[in-house]
Each structure stands twice: as structure tokens, then as C-alpha cells.
Design a protein around this motif. Structure first.
Motif, PDB file in Angstrom:
ATOM      1  N   VAL A 276       0.864  -1.181   0.000  1.00  0.00           N
ATOM      2  CA  VAL A 276       0.000   0.000   0.000  1.00  0.00           C
ATOM      3  C   VAL A 276       0.900   1.230   0.000  1.00  0.00           C
ATOM      4  CG1 VAL A 276      -1.856   1.236   1.168  1.00  0.00           C
ATOM      5  CG2 VAL A 276      -1.773  -1.272   1.258  1.00  0.00           C
ATOM      6  N   LEU A 277       0.807   2.011  -1.059  1.00  0.00           N
ATOM      7  CA  LEU A 277       1.709   3.140  -1.275  1.00  0.00           C
ATOM      8  C   LEU A 277       1.106   4.421  -0.712  1.00  0.00           C
ATOM      9  CD1 LEU A 277       2.451   2.214  -4.980  1.00  0.00           C
ATOM     10  CD2 LEU A 277       4.036   1.908  -3.064  1.00  0.00           C
ATOM     11  N   GLU A 278       1.759   5.002   0.254  1.00  0.00           N
ATOM     12  CA  GLU A 278       1.270   6.219   0.894  1.00  0.00           C
ATOM     13  C   GLU A 278       1.170   7.374  -0.110  1.00  0.00           C
ATOM     14  OE1 GLU A 278      -0.039   9.173   2.948  1.00  0.00           O
ATOM     15  OE2 GLU A 278       0.272   7.316   4.082  1.00  0.00           O
ATOM     16  N   GLY A 279      -0.040   7.900  -0.281  1.00  0.00           N
ATOM     17  CA  GLY A 279      -0.248   9.124  -1.038  1.00  0.00           C
ATOM     18  C   GLY A 279       0.152   9.084  -2.499  1.00  0.00           C
ATOM     19  N   PHE A 280       0.095   7.929  -3.130  1.00  0.00           N
ATOM     20  CA  PHE A 280       0.495   7.817  -4.534  1.00  0.00           C
ATOM     21  C   PHE A 280      -0.687   8.158  -5.444  1.00  0.00           C
ATOM     22  CE2 PHE A 280       4.646   6.611  -3.832  1.00  0.00           C
ATOM     23  CZ  PHE A 280       5.280   6.075  -4.935  1.00  0.00           C
ATOM     24  N   GLY A 281      -1.063   9.430  -5.496  1.00  0.00           N
ATOM     25  CA  GLY A 281      -2.109   9.847  -6.418  1.00  0.00           C
ATOM     26  C   GLY A 281      -1.567   9.945  -7.831  1.00  0.00           C
ATOM     27  N   ARG A 282      -2.462   9.874  -8.807  1.00  0.00           N
ATOM     28  CA  ARG A 282      -2.028   9.921 -10.200  1.00  0.00           C
ATOM     29  C   ARG A 282      -1.570  11.324 -10.622  1.00  0.00           C
ATOM     30  NH1 ARG A 282      -3.847   5.794 -13.612  1.00  0.00           N
ATOM     31  NH2 ARG A 282      -2.703   6.897 -15.249  1.00  0.00           N
ATOM     32  N   THR A 283      -1.737  12.321  -9.771  1.00  0.00           N
ATOM     33  CA  THR A 283      -1.187  13.637 -10.099  1.00  0.00           C
ATOM     34  C   THR A 283       0.319  13.699  -9.845  1.00  0.00           C
ATOM     35  OG1 THR A 283      -1.745  14.449  -7.890  1.00  0.00           O
ATOM     36  CG2 THR A 283      -3.345  14.851  -9.654  1.00  0.00           C
ATOM     37  N   THR A 284       0.855  12.690  -9.151  1.00  0.00           N
ATOM     38  CA  THR A 284       2.307  12.591  -8.976  1.00  0.00           C
ATOM     39  C   THR A 284       2.829  11.273  -9.550  1.00  0.00           C
ATOM     40  OG1 THR A 284       1.948  11.720  -6.733  1.00  0.00           O
ATOM     41  CG2 THR A 284       2.409  14.068  -6.945  1.00  0.00           C
ATOM     42  N   ALA A 285       2.188  10.168  -9.205  1.00  0.00           N
ATOM     43  CA  ALA A 285       2.619   8.867  -9.718  1.00  0.00           C
ATOM     44  C   ALA A 285       2.261   8.747 -11.203  1.00  0.00           C
ATOM     45  CB  ALA A 285       1.967   7.738  -8.925  1.00  0.00           C
ATOM     46  N   THR A 286       3.144   8.126 -11.957  1.00  0.00           N
ATOM     47  CA  THR A 286       2.996   7.906 -13.412  1.00  0.00           C
ATOM     48  C   THR A 286       2.844   9.219 -14.173  1.00  0.00           C
ATOM     49  OG1 THR A 286       0.574   7.628 -13.494  1.00  0.00           O
ATOM     50  CG2 THR A 286       1.882   5.677 -12.960  1.00  0.00           C
ATOM     51  N   GLU A 309      -6.198   1.150 -15.078  1.00  0.00           N
ATOM     52  CA  GLU A 309      -6.072   2.539 -15.482  1.00  0.00           C
ATOM     53  C   GLU A 309      -7.064   3.454 -14.766  1.00  0.00           C
ATOM     54  OE1 GLU A 309      -4.916   6.003 -17.567  1.00  0.00           O
ATOM     55  OE2 GLU A 309      -3.918   4.104 -17.114  1.00  0.00           O
ATOM     56  N   ASN A 310      -8.254   2.970 -14.496  1.00  0.00           N
ATOM     57  CA  ASN A 310      -9.292   3.817 -13.904  1.00  0.00           C
ATOM     58  C   ASN A 310      -9.628   3.370 -12.486  1.00  0.00           C
ATOM     59  OD1 ASN A 310      -9.808   5.679 -16.067  1.00  0.00           O
ATOM     60  ND2 ASN A 310     -10.710   3.968 -17.196  1.00  0.00           N
ATOM     61  N   MET A 311      -8.597   3.350 -11.650  1.00  0.00           N
ATOM     62  CA  MET A 311      -8.744   2.994 -10.244  1.00  0.00           C
ATOM     63  C   MET A 311      -8.845   4.278  -9.419  1.00  0.00           C
ATOM     64  SD  MET A 311      -8.861   0.975  -7.588  1.00  0.00           S
ATOM     65  CE  MET A 311      -8.793  -0.536  -8.554  1.00  0.00           C
ATOM     66  N   PHE A 312      -9.775   4.290  -8.448  1.00  0.00           N
ATOM     67  CA  PHE A 312      -9.996   5.482  -7.633  1.00  0.00           C
ATOM     68  C   PHE A 312      -9.919   5.143  -6.148  1.00  0.00           C
ATOM     69  CE2 PHE A 312     -11.598   6.634 -11.695  1.00  0.00           C
ATOM     70  CZ  PHE A 312     -11.405   8.008 -11.801  1.00  0.00           C
ATOM     71  N   ALA A 313      -9.315   6.062  -5.403  1.00  0.00           N
ATOM     72  CA  ALA A 313      -9.266   5.918  -3.950  1.00  0.00           C
ATOM     73  C   ALA A 313     -10.654   6.118  -3.377  1.00  0.00           C
ATOM     74  CB  ALA A 313      -8.299   6.939  -3.351  1.00  0.00           C
ATOM     75  N   ASN A 314     -10.945   5.415  -2.299  1.00  0.00           N
ATOM     76  CA  ASN A 314     -12.275   5.505  -1.698  1.00  0.00           C
ATOM     77  C   ASN A 314     -12.403   6.661  -0.727  1.00  0.00           C
ATOM     78  OD1 ASN A 314     -14.073   4.116   0.866  1.00  0.00           O
ATOM     79  ND2 ASN A 314     -15.003   4.314  -1.159  1.00  0.00           N
ATOM     80  N   SER A 315     -11.259   7.204  -0.276  1.00  0.00           N
ATOM     81  CA  SER A 315     -11.322   8.293   0.685  1.00  0.00           C
ATOM     82  C   SER A 315     -10.073   9.146   0.570  1.00  0.00           C
ATOM     83  CB  SER A 315     -11.506   7.738   2.103  1.00  0.00           C
ATOM     84  OG  SER A 315     -11.788   8.782   3.018  1.00  0.00           O
ATOM     85  N   TYR A 316      -9.730   9.851   1.625  1.00  0.00           N
ATOM     86  CA  TYR A 316      -8.634  10.818   1.599  1.00  0.00           C
ATOM     87  C   TYR A 316      -7.669  10.625   2.766  1.00  0.00           C
ATOM     88  CZ  TYR A 316     -11.458  13.035   5.207  1.00  0.00           C
ATOM     89  OH  TYR A 316     -12.179  13.271   6.358  1.00  0.00           O
ATOM     90  N   ARG A 317      -7.870   9.590   3.569  1.00  0.00           N
ATOM     91  CA  ARG A 317      -7.039   9.325   4.729  1.00  0.00           C
ATOM     92  C   ARG A 317      -6.593   7.869   4.738  1.00  0.00           C
ATOM     93  NH1 ARG A 317      -4.513  13.470   6.681  1.00  0.00           N
ATOM     94  NH2 ARG A 317      -5.869  15.269   6.898  1.00  0.00           N
ATOM     95  N   THR A 318      -5.426   7.630   5.333  1.00  0.00           N
ATOM     96  CA  THR A 318      -4.863   6.284   5.348  1.00  0.00           C
ATOM     97  C   THR A 318      -5.743   5.310   6.113  1.00  0.00           C
ATOM     98  OG1 THR A 318      -2.618   7.159   5.167  1.00  0.00           O
ATOM     99  CG2 THR A 318      -2.839   4.909   5.981  1.00  0.00           C
ATOM    100  N   ASP A 319      -6.316   5.742   7.253  1.00  0.00           N
ATOM    101  CA  ASP A 319      -7.135   4.813   8.030  1.00  0.00           C
ATOM    102  C   ASP A 319      -8.342   4.341   7.220  1.00  0.00           C
ATOM    103  OD1 ASP A 319      -8.052   7.446   8.172  1.00  0.00           O
ATOM    104  OD2 ASP A 319      -9.040   7.165  10.101  1.00  0.00           O
ATOM    105  N   PHE A 371      -1.440   3.983  15.482  1.00  0.00           N
ATOM    106  CA  PHE A 371      -1.997   5.252  15.030  1.00  0.00           C
ATOM    107  C   PHE A 371      -3.387   5.027  14.442  1.00  0.00           C
ATOM    108  CE2 PHE A 371      -1.678   8.993  11.960  1.00  0.00           C
ATOM    109  CZ  PHE A 371      -1.897   9.939  12.954  1.00  0.00           C
ATOM    110  N   THR A 372      -4.374   5.815  14.904  1.00  0.00           N
ATOM    111  CA  THR A 372      -5.792   5.724  14.510  1.00  0.00           C
ATOM    112  C   THR A 372      -6.350   4.303  14.646  1.00  0.00           C
ATOM    113  OG1 THR A 372      -5.327   5.392  12.139  1.00  0.00           O
ATOM    114  CG2 THR A 372      -5.545   7.658  12.901  1.00  0.00           C
TER     115      THR A 372
END
Length: 614
Positions: A276-286, A309-319, A371-372
Motif C-alpha cells: 500500500v503506497l502512501e499518497g500515490f495519487g495519479r497527479t504525482t505517480a505515473t 487505469e481507472n482505479m480510484f481511492a475511496n477516501s482521503y485518509r490512510t485509516d 496510530f488511529t
């Protein structure tokens, strides 16, 4: 009596001005985003925000009002009253300036005003402070002292208005009645007026520009109101009657059990490694920056495995992202199910499903797994062994969050190879941490700290995978790379917006038959059913997880953010603010927008009900 009334009025009006002052402070602090708004919109921030400012002014005036009411019947010397009031005003100045300063610094990362979300992080202050840089801290501390001083200078003279005066019984009764009337006015200010709806954050929302709505929100009220209410009130997010709700959900539901199909794997019982890659959004990754790839290792590996190609995060926090990945359970718009261990332990999970099939299960993290409530959730859902900062004991410096990805990836690479020699199938998971604010890493690939930290994590994850590739263990290995959530990069990307939610997912290893690019819309929640489906393991308990490769399942991605949700399919997409009760962005036909909004509301209601009922 006149001086008592004057003191209360002065307290209220002074407090109102001090609360209103937060609006221009916020707009100046985030001047780059403010510059995109018109003068009328900026004026609207203060005008609409005045409602919650008056509510807070009412709250602040309650104690002085009670003191003046008591002073009608009890003789309180002027010096004593001044000391009480000055102590109260000093306490208010400290608390309010602290909340405002923390909120001002956090908004850059969170994308919404401070609320009760902060409290779980305060339970582990060391980890909470790990995200803070001097660049954040110095301006915030300066604001804390400056704003606190302004409030003190404005409030302290008010205490000198009070005078102790003898009154007859008739005068005392009259004074009490007048003060009770003033108390009623304060109550109206606190309530937010005479309308049926009491004061709440949504009352100041006035624009389709969410930044302006956030700017209009009083952060002190946001924190207090979210703290005083239950996050899981049964009647929240109640958009549809039960019959209509079930009708909508039936069209969104995954297929049950196991869909028979040709597997994309060479074996039904591979050793599974989840990274699980911390904070790897497509605006930085690839992506590339000035012609250079930010994640060259991930870019190279995506052509070697199954790329989503069209994978989306379900939320905005690691927990929340961890639960979505490991349990296929979508995040709630406000509450984190990890905060409710008794509920979290009832969730299905990849780990428990694999454990029932004879797999050993483990989790590795370079920081604090408590944590959390992460450790509680993991142990409660099938993870047998957790290795974190406390048990690693590596002879290297520790970063703010814990051990950096270079040394943890080395450790985890060895651990996976050790497990592969035991002859028992295993599910080994790793959560990286270096690509997290404050983005301080021993690397020098990019001047931009966010890109540099992402490149650092990519480099060491790539090296780790290359180690496995060059061993016999690779032949029976399925490696899954997926982000925990997206990232607010470039700065200013709205929380919950489409670009912020898009993330990578890649399956690779000797257990993958052939490379493949999958364009189906999906979310982190779909990993559980998809993986178990490939292993021919029942996944009927995963009520919200859809098998990406099952043609009988609907294909869409749903996500939630701070009291809002988003949903996307091949028909279009919608982002919806539950606070503002309005669509904030959309793409597609009117019919598709209406359909997706109904679907998103139904899923939000269903997720809320599911957590309440656990």
C-alpha cells in the motif's frame, strides 16, 4: 443595570468583529486561491459567514451574561468581577487563537476546516506532529500569538465596564427580566435565527466554489459542532425510504459469491504481497515533471503486469483507505470505522478470508501501527503478525513518521523471501510512509519536496521488487501495488475532486499469466472481491466490493470525503457536498448526472446504515 447590559452588548459585538476577522485572515493566508474569486464573491465570504460568527459571539457572551445575571442578586466587588472576566477572556483568546492557527495550517493538507477528525490524531501526538514542518509551524505560531494578542486587547477593557451597585428588590427583578430578554437574544444568535434549521456549517455555503464556502466557515464553530454531535446518528444521510433505497442498491450490487471464469493467474494459491503506497495519487505517480518521470519504476513495471487505469481511492485518509483496501468497505463521509473497534472487528477482510484457506498473514509498517487504531483493526480482521517501528529496532535514524522506506523496504524484502521458504502460502502486506508530509527524505531527485518524496518511495519499492524477481520465489508470487489515497498536488486540488481520487493499482509477479491493461472503472473497495474471485474463494460477505473482472457486476467507483461523496462510471461523474446539499461538479448528460447522484446518495445512506448496525 445599564452597565451590565452594556458589558454584554460590548462582549457580543467585540466577539462578532473578532470572529469576522478570521475571514480576511484566511483569504490572505490562501491568497493564491482567493485571487481567482471576484470582489463580490470575496465580500460574500464575510457576509454569509457572519451567521456562524454571530453564533460564536453568542457562545462567548454566555458566561459574561450569567455573571451579570448573578451580580444582580449577589454583590460581587468590581476587582473580583474584573479578575473573573479577564481570566475568562484570556482563556477564550488562548483557545480560539490555537484553533484558528491549527486550522489555518491544516487546511493546506486537509482541504476542509478543522473538525472532530483531529481528535484521534491528538491521541498520538508524536505521529500527528510528524506532518508539521518549520514552514508550517512558524507562520502558525506567529498567527497564534498575533491573533491571541488582538483578542486580548479587544476584550480586556470590557471588564472595566462593570460596576457593583446596590439595587432595590424591584430594580433587581426589573434587571433580571431585562437580562433574561437579552439572554433570549443570545440564544437566538447561538441557534442561528428563527428558522427551523439551527446553526450549522451548511448555512454559510453560498457558492459552487468550495474554497469560498470553506472560507466562510467559522473554524471554531466547525470544531465545536462536530465534537458535540454523534458521528453516527441513525437518521443521518436518510435520502430514500427503505423500499426505494433497496431498489436503487439492487442495480449497484455486486454479483454474489464466485463468478466462474478463466483466471488471470498461473495458480489459485500464489503467495500474495500487498504494498500500500502512501499518497500515490495519479497527479504525482505515473506523471512527468519537466520531461522527467516522477515514478520511473512504476512506469516500467506497469507494462509487465495487470494495470488498472481507472482505479480510484475511496477516501482521503490512510485509516479509511486501509479499510477500503483490506476489507472492501467504503469510507463513511465523516466517521472512520477504525475509531469503533467493536464495529471494525465485524468487517470481512482479505486477511481473514486467506487465513481460512491456510495462509499466514502479516503487516509491516515503519511507523506506529497503533496510530488511529490501525493495529486493533488489523488484528481483529485476520492479521496474525504486525511489525512496526517498535519492533523493527533498525540501527538507522528515524524520520518524523518512523523508519523511512529505504530501510523498511529492505527489511520487508528479506521477510517476504523468508516466508517463501517456509512452504506455507502467505499474505504479507506493507504500508509505506515516506511519501507523506512533511516529505523529508534522504534523496535528491527533484527540488519539489512532494515529487522528490514520491520518487524516493518509487525507487525503493522498485528495488525491493527487483530483489524478488531475481529469486525462485518470484514464480509463485502475486505482488499488488495500490495507493491508500490520492494527494493534494498540485496545491489547491479540492478534497473529493476527481483528480485527487485517481490512484494506481498494479498486479505483477510470476503468478500473473500475461500483461494486461484494464480500463474498467473501479475503486479500492473492489480489490477484495476481485482478488478472491481470481483465487476462487467466496467473497459474498464483502457487500460493497465488486469483482472488476465479473461482467455481471456493475462497474463504477464511489468515494467519500469530508461530508460529501463522488461517483464515476462510463456514463459520467458527480461530486456532491452533503453539507451544502448540492452537486459541486459533474460531467455527463443530465440523465446520467441525476442517476449517478441518486446512486451516490443511496450508497452513502447504505454505508451509514451498515456502520450503525454493526
Amino acid at each position: 443595570m445599564t452597565r451590565k447590559i452594556l458589558l454584554i452588548v460590548a462582549t457580543f459585538l467585540t466577539s462578532l468583529v473578532l470572529m469576522a476577522l478570521q475571514k480576511p485572515m484566511f483569504l490572505i493566508w490562501y491568497a493564491e486561491q482567493s485571487a481567482e474569486a471576484s470582489a463580490a464573491e470575496l465580500m460574500g465570504v464575510s457576509l454569509h459567514g457572519a451567521l456562524l460568527d454571530s453564533t460564536m459571539a453568542g457562545y462567548i457572551s454566555v458566561i459574561p451574561w450569567l455573571l451579570m445575571l448573578a451580580a444582580v442578586w449577589i454583590t460581587i466587588p468590581e476587582r473580583v468581577m474584573q479578575r473573573i472576566l479577564n481570566g475568562y477572556f484570556a482563556t477564550m483568546a488562548f483557545l480560539i487563537s490555537l484553533i484558528v492557527a491549527v486550522d489555518m495550517g491544516l487546511f493546506r493538507y486537509w482541504g476542509y476546516r478543522i473538525d472532530s477528525t483531529i481528535f484521534p490524531y491528538l491521541a498520538t501526538p508524536k505521529e500527528a506532529a510528524a506532518s508539521v514542518t518549520w514552514g508550517d509551524l512558524i507562520p502558525a505560531v506567529t498567527l497564534f500569538f498575533a491573533y491571541g494578542a488582538v483578542m486580548l486587547l479587544a476584550w480586556l477593557p470590557i471588564s472595566r465596564i462593570y460596576r457593583a451597585a446596590k439595587q432595590s428588590l424591584k430594580q433587581r427583578i426589573t434587571s433580571s427580566l431585562v437580562l433574561l430578554f437579552i439572554g433570549g437574544l443570545l440564544f437566538l444568535a447561538i441557534r442561528g435565527g428563527l428558522s427551523p434549521a439551527t446553526a450549522n456549517v451548511s448555512k454559510v455555503y453560498f457558492s459552487d466554489n468550495m474554497f469560498l464556502n470553506h472560507a466562510a466557515t467559522n473554524p471554531v464553530f466547525s470544531l465545536l459542532s462536530s465534537s458535540m454531535r454523534s458521528e453516527l446518528k441513525a437518521d443521518d444521510y436518510h435520502y430514500f425510504a427503505e423500499e426505494e433505497l433497496q431498489e436503487i442498491l439492487s442495480e449497484l450490487a455486486p454479483s454474489e459469491g464466485i463468478a466462474q471464469r478463466d483466471t488471470l493467474l498461473t495458480t489459485q494459491r500464489p503467495n500474495i504481497v500487498l504494498v500500500v503506497l502512501e499518497g500515490f495519487g495519479r497527479t504525482t505517480a505515473t506523471t512527468t515533471f519537466e520531461g522527467r518521470a516522477v515514478t520511473p519504476q512504476l512506469d516500467r513495471m506497469r507494462s509487465e503486469g495487470i494495470w488498472f487505469e481507472n482505479m480510484f481511492a475511496n477516501s482521503y485518509r490512510t485509516d479509511r483507505g486501509t479499510v477500503a483496501v483490506m476489507s472492501g468497505h467504503p469510507a463513511h463521509p465523516i466517521a472512520s470505522i477504525m475509531k469503533y473497534p467493536q464495529k471494525a472487528h465485524t468487517l470481512p477482510a482479505i486477511a481473514s478470508s486467506l487465513k481460512a484457506e491456510g495462509y499466514s498473514t502479516s503487516f509491516t509498517y515503519g511507523g506506529d501501527a497503533n496510530f488511529t487504531n490501525t493495529a486493533s483493526y488489523l488484528y481483529g480482521t485476520g492479521i496474525e503478525k504486525i511489525t512496526d517501528q517498535k519492533s523493527l529496532h533498525l540501527d538507522v535514524p528515524i524520520s518524523k513518521w518512523g523508519y523511512a522506506d529505504d530501510v523498511v523496504c529492505d527489511y520487508f524484502a528479506d521477510e517476504v523471501l523468508r516466508l517463501s521458504q517456509e512452504g506455507k502460502p502467505f499474505f504479507a502486506s506493507l504500508l509505506t510512509l515516506s511519501s507523506h508530509e512533511p516529505f523529508e527524505v534522504p534523496y535528491d531527485a527533484f527540488e519539489d519536496k512532494v515529487l522528490n518524496a514520491t520518487a524516493f518511495a518509487d525507487h525503493h519499492v522498485g528495488e525491493m521488487i527487483e530483489r524478488w524477481r531475481n529469486t525462485p520465489a518470484w514464480e509463485n508470487m502475486l505482488v499488488i501495488l495500490i495507493a491508500d489515497h490520492g494527494i493534494s498536488y498540485p496545491e489547491g486540488i479540492e478534497i473529493g475532486s476527481l483528480p485527487r481520487q485517481r490512484i494506481p493499482m498494479l498486479w505483477m509477479g510470476g503468478a500473473v499469466k500475461v500483461p494486461l491493461e484494464v480500463s474498467t472503472y473501479s475503486s479500492q473497495c473492489d480489490l477484495a472481491a476481485t482478488l478472491l474471485g481470481q483465487l476462487n474463494i467466496d467473497h459474498s460477505r464483502f457487500n460493497f466490493s465488486k469483482d472488476i473482472f465479473d461482467p455481471a457486476s456493475p462497474h463504477y467507483a464511489y468515494w467519500s470525503y469530508n461530508n460529501g461523496f463522488g461517483i464515476i462510471s462510463d456514463k459520467g461523474n458527480v461530486v456532491y457536498s452533503c453539507t451544502g446539499d448540492k452537486i459541486t461538479s459533474y460531467a455527463g448528460t443530465d440523465a446520467a448526472t441525476e442517476s449517478l447522484t441518486r446512486a451516490g446518495k443511496a450508497l452513502t445512506q447504505s454505508i451509514h446504515q451498515d456502520i450503525c448496525n454493526r
